[in-house]
Design a protein around this motif. Structure first.
Motif, PDB file in Angstrom:
ATOM      1  N   PRO A 135     -15.549  -2.512  -1.242  1.00  0.00           N
ATOM      2  CA  PRO A 135     -14.861  -2.447  -2.528  1.00  0.00           C
ATOM      3  C   PRO A 135     -13.853  -3.577  -2.694  1.00  0.00           C
ATOM      4  O   PRO A 135     -13.402  -4.171  -1.715  1.00  0.00           O
ATOM      5  CB  PRO A 135     -14.160  -1.087  -2.497  1.00  0.00           C
ATOM      6  CG  PRO A 135     -14.183  -0.631  -1.094  1.00  0.00           C
ATOM      7  CD  PRO A 135     -15.274  -1.354  -0.386  1.00  0.00           C
ATOM      8  N   SER A 136     -13.501  -3.843  -3.931  1.00  0.00           N
ATOM      9  CA  SER A 136     -12.493  -4.846  -4.243  1.00  0.00           C
ATOM     10  C   SER A 136     -11.185  -4.533  -3.534  1.00  0.00           C
ATOM     11  O   SER A 136     -10.793  -3.372  -3.457  1.00  0.00           O
ATOM     12  CB  SER A 136     -12.200  -4.853  -5.748  1.00  0.00           C
ATOM     13  OG  SER A 136     -13.125  -5.625  -6.409  1.00  0.00           O
ATOM     14  N   GLY A 137     -10.563  -5.561  -3.028  1.00  0.00           N
ATOM     15  CA  GLY A 137      -9.250  -5.386  -2.425  1.00  0.00           C
ATOM     16  C   GLY A 137      -9.277  -5.007  -0.961  1.00  0.00           C
ATOM     17  O   GLY A 137      -8.236  -4.838  -0.342  1.00  0.00           O
ATOM     18  N   ALA A 138     -10.481  -4.874  -0.383  1.00  0.00           N
ATOM     19  CA  ALA A 138     -10.582  -4.450   1.013  1.00  0.00           C
ATOM     20  C   ALA A 138     -10.197  -5.571   1.978  1.00  0.00           C
ATOM     21  O   ALA A 138      -9.714  -5.305   3.078  1.00  0.00           O
ATOM     22  CB  ALA A 138     -11.998  -3.960   1.311  1.00  0.00           C
ATOM     23  N   GLY A 139     -10.419  -6.803   1.545  1.00  0.00           N
ATOM     24  CA  GLY A 139     -10.060  -7.940   2.387  1.00  0.00           C
ATOM     25  C   GLY A 139     -11.214  -8.868   2.742  1.00  0.00           C
ATOM     26  O   GLY A 139     -11.096  -9.678   3.658  1.00  0.00           O
ATOM     27  N   THR A 141     -12.559 -11.407   0.961  1.00  0.00           N
ATOM     28  CA  THR A 141     -12.256 -12.810   0.685  1.00  0.00           C
ATOM     29  C   THR A 141     -11.220 -13.337   1.672  1.00  0.00           C
ATOM     30  O   THR A 141     -11.302 -14.481   2.113  1.00  0.00           O
ATOM     31  CB  THR A 141     -11.761 -12.978  -0.765  1.00  0.00           C
ATOM     32  OG1 THR A 141     -12.638 -12.263  -1.629  1.00  0.00           O
ATOM     33  CG2 THR A 141     -11.741 -14.432  -1.165  1.00  0.00           C
ATOM     34  N   ALA A 142     -10.267 -12.471   2.004  1.00  0.00           N
ATOM     35  CA  ALA A 142      -9.238 -12.885   2.964  1.00  0.00           C
ATOM     36  C   ALA A 142      -9.880 -13.229   4.315  1.00  0.00           C
ATOM     37  O   ALA A 142      -9.513 -14.209   4.959  1.00  0.00           O
ATOM     38  CB  ALA A 142      -8.197 -11.789   3.123  1.00  0.00           C
ATOM     39  N   THR A 167      -5.976 -15.298  -2.243  1.00  0.00           N
ATOM     40  CA  THR A 167      -7.385 -15.027  -2.510  1.00  0.00           C
ATOM     41  C   THR A 167      -7.652 -15.086  -4.007  1.00  0.00           C
ATOM     42  O   THR A 167      -6.771 -14.875  -4.822  1.00  0.00           O
ATOM     43  CB  THR A 167      -7.802 -13.649  -1.970  1.00  0.00           C
ATOM     44  OG1 THR A 167      -7.084 -12.652  -2.679  1.00  0.00           O
ATOM     45  CG2 THR A 167      -7.526 -13.535  -0.490  1.00  0.00           C
ATOM     46  N   ASP A 186      -2.471  -3.368  10.210  1.00  0.00           N
ATOM     47  CA  ASP A 186      -1.054  -3.693  10.327  1.00  0.00           C
ATOM     48  C   ASP A 186      -0.189  -2.789   9.445  1.00  0.00           C
ATOM     49  O   ASP A 186       1.016  -2.673   9.656  1.00  0.00           O
ATOM     50  CB  ASP A 186      -0.818  -5.158   9.922  1.00  0.00           C
ATOM     51  CG  ASP A 186      -1.331  -5.442   8.512  1.00  0.00           C
ATOM     52  OD1 ASP A 186      -2.550  -5.322   8.301  1.00  0.00           O
ATOM     53  OD2 ASP A 186      -0.512  -5.776   7.633  1.00  0.00           O
ATOM     54  N   LEU A 187      -0.797  -2.148   8.439  1.00  0.00           N
ATOM     55  CA  LEU A 187      -0.027  -1.272   7.552  1.00  0.00           C
ATOM     56  C   LEU A 187       0.187   0.080   8.222  1.00  0.00           C
ATOM     57  O   LEU A 187      -0.739   0.632   8.816  1.00  0.00           O
ATOM     58  CB  LEU A 187      -0.772  -1.079   6.222  1.00  0.00           C
ATOM     59  CG  LEU A 187      -1.061  -2.337   5.410  1.00  0.00           C
ATOM     60  CD1 LEU A 187      -1.838  -1.985   4.141  1.00  0.00           C
ATOM     61  CD2 LEU A 187       0.238  -3.059   5.055  1.00  0.00           C
ATOM     62  N   VAL A 210      -6.733  -8.737   8.946  1.00  0.00           N
ATOM     63  CA  VAL A 210      -6.995 -10.136   8.625  1.00  0.00           C
ATOM     64  C   VAL A 210      -5.705 -10.907   8.400  1.00  0.00           C
ATOM     65  O   VAL A 210      -5.615 -12.090   8.675  1.00  0.00           O
ATOM     66  CB  VAL A 210      -7.899 -10.232   7.370  1.00  0.00           C
ATOM     67  CG1 VAL A 210      -8.183 -11.677   7.012  1.00  0.00           C
ATOM     68  CG2 VAL A 210      -9.201  -9.484   7.600  1.00  0.00           C
TER      69      VAL A 210
HETATM   70  P1  GDP Z   1     -11.608  -8.488  -1.489  1.00  0.00           P
HETATM   71  O1  GDP Z   1     -11.549  -8.025  -2.905  1.00  0.00           O
HETATM   72  O2  GDP Z   1     -12.332  -7.529  -0.602  1.00  0.00           O
HETATM   73  O3  GDP Z   1     -12.146  -9.877  -1.350  1.00  0.00           O
HETATM   74  O4  GDP Z   1     -10.098  -8.454  -0.959  1.00  0.00           O
HETATM   75  P2  GDP Z   1      -9.094  -9.681  -0.742  1.00  0.00           P
HETATM   76  O5  GDP Z   1      -9.553 -10.489   0.406  1.00  0.00           O
HETATM   77  O6  GDP Z   1      -8.894 -10.357  -2.050  1.00  0.00           O
HETATM   78  O7  GDP Z   1      -7.771  -8.889  -0.297  1.00  0.00           O
HETATM   79  C1  GDP Z   1      -7.079  -8.042  -1.179  1.00  0.00           C
HETATM   80  C2  GDP Z   1      -5.614  -8.015  -0.797  1.00  0.00           C
HETATM   81  O8  GDP Z   1      -5.422  -7.411   0.476  1.00  0.00           O
HETATM   82  C3  GDP Z   1      -4.990  -9.402  -0.703  1.00  0.00           C
HETATM   83  O9  GDP Z   1      -3.696  -9.348  -1.263  1.00  0.00           O
HETATM   84  C4  GDP Z   1      -4.921  -9.658   0.793  1.00  0.00           C
HETATM   85  O10 GDP Z   1      -3.848 -10.511   1.135  1.00  0.00           O
HETATM   86  C5  GDP Z   1      -4.683  -8.264   1.333  1.00  0.00           C
HETATM   87  N1  GDP Z   1      -5.155  -8.114   2.722  1.00  0.00           N
HETATM   88  C6  GDP Z   1      -6.352  -8.491   3.225  1.00  0.00           C
HETATM   89  N2  GDP Z   1      -6.431  -8.206   4.545  1.00  0.00           N
HETATM   90  C7  GDP Z   1      -5.264  -7.608   4.883  1.00  0.00           C
HETATM   91  C8  GDP Z   1      -4.739  -7.079   6.130  1.00  0.00           C
HETATM   92  O11 GDP Z   1      -5.369  -7.079   7.187  1.00  0.00           O
HETATM   93  N3  GDP Z   1      -3.493  -6.545   6.067  1.00  0.00           N
HETATM   94  C9  GDP Z   1      -2.757  -6.521   4.918  1.00  0.00           C
HETATM   95  N4  GDP Z   1      -1.538  -5.993   4.981  1.00  0.00           N
HETATM   96  N5  GDP Z   1      -3.218  -7.009   3.750  1.00  0.00           N
HETATM   97  C10 GDP Z   1      -4.450  -7.559   3.723  1.00  0.00           C
END
Ligand code: GDP
Length: 264
Positions: A27-31, A33-34, A47, A168-169, A245
């Motif tokens: 899902p969106s926001g999972a990480g 792209t990060a 990202t 880490d959260l 990440v």
């Molecule tokens: P995507 O929609 O799956 O591509 O998610 P993104 O890579 O855009 O990440 C969404 C948000 O979560 C961004 O603000 C990232 O910085 C944050 N994020 C990603 N990985 C982590 C992590 O391991 N720990 C924390 N605290 N935040 C993360």
């Protein structure tokens, strides 16, 4: 781990299509792209909202050995070649998920799927249900591909890593609880889908309807609860591994790379 990541050698496009490929789904926001950005730029950058699949070529970081190269030494050209793979980031936004599912229908060179989960968001209902619904559909697509295969040998297995991200959260669930939560929520998705089919009349009438219904049922028959272990029958091993990440006291994605290494 940062020095390890520094050794990752990544560049966009122009990658031969024969390289082992891993799909990043979730899902969106999972990480997703990060993770890709981290790997690609060797540092975490802002990202972007992904609207199309993005393929990058990655090199397995030092400290991980491709399973096909256990008896080779680093520096050996065959060893170095075996460390290369493609990472395909698929858009997690609901309307764009057909990218991910179409790739699943025709997964040439796909060695595995990394399904990225926000381990904090699955602690609560909205996030959990959205994640479970998406994961259910991905697993069902893999199951259909497997059981629908014409050859007697069956298609190659495509294992799934559930990358429980954001460890880490302090609100993040530990990996074993992420697993249990998802299994429970997928059980519900499975039940309500079956009920939906019945109510809509899809499963009433013609003789092969029982079969159709079965095809839409994820995992083994029976009304009990869903467990990832049931996917073994459909050639899909599922494991859950924690990581983060960004954030916290350093990046921890070693377990994910180790899982990838075992498939290279
Ligand atoms: P995507 O929609 O799956 O591509 O998610 P993104 O890579 O855009 O990440 C969404 C948000 O979560 C961004 O603000 C990232 O910085 C944050 N994020 C990603 N990985 C982590 C992590 O391991 N720990 C924390 N605290 N935040 C993360």
């Amino acid at each position: 781990l940062l020095p390890i990541l520094l050794h990752q050698f990544l560049y966009r496009k122009a990658a031969p299509t024969t390289l082992p490929t891993f799909l990043l789904i979730g899902p969106s926001g999972a990480g997703k792209t990060a993770f890709l950005t981290l790997a690609e730029r060797k540092a975490v950058a802002q990202t972007h909202t992904s609207t199309a699949p993005l393929t990058i070529q990655a090199l397995l970081p030092d400290g991980h050995t491709p399973s096909s190269s256990h008896y080779r030494s680093p520096g050996d050209p065959a060893y170095e070649r075996s460390r290369r793979f493609l990472l395909v980031d698929t858009p997690g936004h609901g309307k764009l998920r057909h990218f991910a599912t179409s790739r699943l229908a025709n997964p040439s060179n796909v060695r595995g799927i990394v399904f990225v989960v926000d381990a904090a968001s699955v602690a609560e209902e909205p996030g959990l249900n959205e994640t479970a619904a998406y994961l259910h559909d991905v697993l069902l697509a893999l199951q259909k591909r497997y059981t629908g295969a014409k050859t007697s040998k069956g298609p190659k297995e495509i294992p799934v890593l559930i990358a429980a991200n954001k460890m880490d959260l302090f609100t993040a669930l530990p990996p074993n609880l992420v697993k249990l939560q998802l299994e429970k929520a997928i059980s519900e998705v499975r039940k309500s889908k079956a009920k939906g089919l019945k109510d809509s009349g899809v499963a009433i009438g013609a003789e092969d309807d029982g079969l159709d219904e079965e095809r839409e049922w994820l995992g083994e028959g029976g009304e009990g609860s869903f467990e990832f272990g049931q996917m073994e029958e459909a050639g899909t091993g599922v494991v859950v591994k924690g990581g983060n990440v960004v954030g916290g006291n350093g990046v921890h994605v070693g377990d994910w790379f180790e899982w990838i290494a075992d498939l290279l």
